[in-house]
Write an enzyme that holds these catalytic residues in place. Structure first.
Site, PDB file in Angstrom:
ATOM      1  N   THR A 419      41.638  28.020  52.274  1.00  0.00           N
ATOM      2  CA  THR A 419      40.389  28.142  51.522  1.00  0.00           C
ATOM      3  C   THR A 419      40.559  28.068  50.009  1.00  0.00           C
ATOM      4  OG1 THR A 419      40.243  30.550  51.330  1.00  0.00           O
ATOM      5  CG2 THR A 419      39.321  29.573  53.306  1.00  0.00           C
ATOM      6  N   THR A 437      36.507  25.602  52.611  1.00  0.00           N
ATOM      7  CA  THR A 437      37.792  25.523  53.297  1.00  0.00           C
ATOM      8  C   THR A 437      37.902  24.297  54.200  1.00  0.00           C
ATOM      9  OG1 THR A 437      39.320  26.743  54.742  1.00  0.00           O
ATOM     10  CG2 THR A 437      36.979  26.905  55.252  1.00  0.00           C
TER      11      THR A 437
END
Length: 626
Positions: A419, A437
């Protein structure tokens, strides 16, 4: 100050669903702020063009020069009375700040910065992934959550990985239907002030003309070298000479630039059923994936009021499930906030109590899932309940820890990854917290050659009936695969209020460790009293419940600074039975603090105090201000 050297600090705790629009401009009836004249738009184009020239001519080094009106206290911190953006990369923070300088809304800045990150930090995010976006409108006080998380394709089944479990996390079959671009466009359609094409332009320029590979990205490439070389798409972009690019070298992704050009002209519809999406799907299916053009056309962003949770005198505006971040953080803070005094948070006892509260939270959160598919109301209510926090606090013993079974886990833990997070606050004090992400480094380890887009491997965040793990716990049924379902997540984008006024924006990257990271940064600053940069730099501890091990930071970051838990803290934890293990790769946080009046301003009207933006040195990020 941050911990330096092997000893570290000796004292302080934390020692430690909207439709996809094809419009180029936001609907007039929904646009906030001043009307945009031709002169204003021309000024915006000139400023953004200047940013692009800066980025293309000097790469990361150019972006590190002072280019903001705000006072830069260090390479990782900037102060401003107007607005600020904090991202994992200096170039993308500056792209966001440039949008603010010409009167853009915080959402405009977030869109431009996120698209930039997808180009220059492709191992962590991009339009082939998904996102959670929380936006707070300062004038109305309303906060909205945009759930742009990936969804399971229509052909997905709970047992689709039974024959080959590795395809759940590697290869095109691991890809969920991407949602980031739809989420960005939905947020912009509601709040944006600048033309959409101008927000995409910096990412196009970086992808086409090239950008300097920074040290953190080079490290990710080296870690993933075998996978990059094995995939023709990744190899062409990131290893054009037969080896992965090193720090300081230039990377170009012309196919991505072409795809983004179409997105700039046609909006998100270019991907969700348009020519870009069709080419992308052809590549995905050729690589063994099951996503179809109909999956893209049918993708919807879930738009709702942000979840609000109150703890320790603050209000937290974040994502509802399938995020476990907002409720998880609130539960831990309610447990810790029930002690007679919070003074323990300044000492080693605070680390022990924090770890114990996190372990209890991890055990219960696995009952959560996508609320469109499972009833999570009871679990959410329990996690937010003060009487439940009281019971958990009563199970924390100050001189010992316990085996995992003590915390009553029912299900095997989620093991999410990766992420990138960014924070933005504008001159009107509108705020955005966004976490995006592709899951693992370079997602599914596949890049679509026709579009230059990295495929996510978000299907790995689902639980599957066949999986047997070392903890010997069954997989969580609430998180089983179903067509159109979103997997459980640890992402924790938060906007923090005090007495109704903006106090901060925070979030993190690092998979399962995100919740613990956001907790510690919040406590370090708002409770212990560290300044914002120290609150982020402070060494952190993490836990996953099973294995029953405390992971502590002992890492040398890109700048050469050492971030390490103190020997005293480690000894204190060991005396209580904690097993310890060091990590050289801690989670990463972005943080903006809004300095409130003393006493804190009441909810009447919008207060505009000083902003301090921090980008985590662990990824060598740098914020930008006005």
């Amino acid at each position: 100050m941050a911990a330096r050297g092997g000893g570290g600090l000796q004292g302080p705790l934390l020692g430690a669903a909207g439709a996809v629009s094809q419009q180029d401009h936001p609907p007039r009836g929904r646009r906030s702020g001043r009307p945009w004249t031709a002169l204003a738009i021309a000024a915006a184009l000139l400023v953004l063009a200047g940013v692009l020239l800066l980025l293309s001519s000097g790469g990361a080094g150019a972006a590190s020069r002072p280019t903001v009106a705000g006072a830069r206290r260090s390479r990782h911190e900037v102060e401003s009375g107007v607005g600020a953006a904090a991202a994992d990369d200096a170039r993308c923070s500056e792209v966001g700040a440039a949008a603010l300088r010409v009167g853009g809304h915080a959402v405009d800045a977030a869109v431009a910065a996120a698209l930039c990150l997808g180009v220059v930090h492709p191992m962590s995010s991009g339009v082939g992934g998904g996102a959670f976006v929380v936006v707070r409108d300062a004038a109305s006080g309303r906060a909205v959550a945009f759930d742009a998380r990936e969804t399971a394709p229509a052909a997905a089944t709970p047992d689709m990985y039974a024959a080959d479990p590795s395809t759940k996390y590697k290869g095109a079959l691991a890809m969920g239907v991407p949602g980031e671009l739809a989420g960005l466009h939905a947020a912009w359609s509601r709040y944006g002030r600048l033309p959409w094409r101008d927000l995409v332009a910096p990412a196009i320029r970086l992808a086409r003309d090239g950008y300097e590979v920074v040290a953190y990205v080079a490290r990710a490439l080296k870690t993933s070298e075998a996978d990059v070389l094995a995939d023709p798409g990744l190899r062409a972009v990131f290893a054009p000479q037969g080896r992965v690019l090193a720090a300081g070298e230039t990377c170009r992704n012309p196919a991505l630039a072409d795809a983004l050009e179409r997105v700039a002209e046609e909006g998100a519809a270019a991907f969700y059923g348009g020519a870009v999406g069709e080419a992308f799907v052809r590549d995905v299916r050729a690589a063994g994936g099951i996503v179809t053009v109909d999956d893209l056309r049918g993708y919807k962003v879930e738009v709702s009021d942000a979840m609000r949770a109150d703890a320790m005198g603050y209000s937290f505006l974040g994502m509802p499930p399938p995020s476990s971040g907002t409720v998880g953080m609130a539960m831990v803070l309610n447990v810790l906030g029930g002690y007679k005094s919070l003074g323990f948070l300044k000492g080693f006892l605070g680390i022990h109590r924090l770890i114990e509260a996190i372990k209890h939270m991890l055990a219960i959160r696995m009952g959560l899932g996508d609320p469109d598919f499972v009833n999570v109301a009871g679990d959410v209510a329990q996690m937010l309940s003060l009487p439940f926090a009281d019971r958990i606090r009563g199970r924390i013993v100050d001189n010992t820890t316990f085996p995992p079974g003590y915390y009553f886990p029912k299900w095997s833990q989620l093991d999410d990854h990766g992420t990138s997070h960014l924070c933005v606050v504008d001159g009107d004090r509108n705020a955005v917290a966004m976490t995006t992400t592709v899951n693992y480094y370079f997602g599914a380890k596949v890049l679509s050659p026709s579009t230059g887009i990295v495929l996510n491997n978000e299907m790995d965040d689902f639980s599957i009936p066949e999986k047997r793990t070392p903890d010997h716990l069954p997989p969580a049924p609430a998180n089983f695969i179903a067509p159109g379902k979103r997997p459980l997540s640890s992402m924790t984008p938060l906007i923090i209020l005090k007495n109704g006024q903006l106090a901060g924006v925070v979030g993190g990257s690092g998979g399962t460790n995100i919740i613990a990271t956001v907790l510690q940064v919040f406590l370090n600053h708002f409770v212990v009293g560290m300044d914002p940069l120290a609150a982020v730099q402070q060494p952190r501890v993490y836990h996953k419940l099973i294995p029953n091990v405390v992971t502590y930071e002992d890492e040398t970051v890109v700048s050469g600074e050492v971030i390490a838990l103190s020997d005293g803290a480690k000894a204190f934890l060991e005396q209580r039975g904690h097993r310890l293990r060091s990590t050289g790769s801690g989670a990463v946080c972005q943080f903006i603090v809004h300095e409130l009046a003393t006493p804190a301003a009441s909810g009447g009207g919008v207060f505009r105090g000083r902003l301090t933006a921090v980008s985590d040195p662990r990824k060598d990020g740098r914020p930008a201000g006005l």
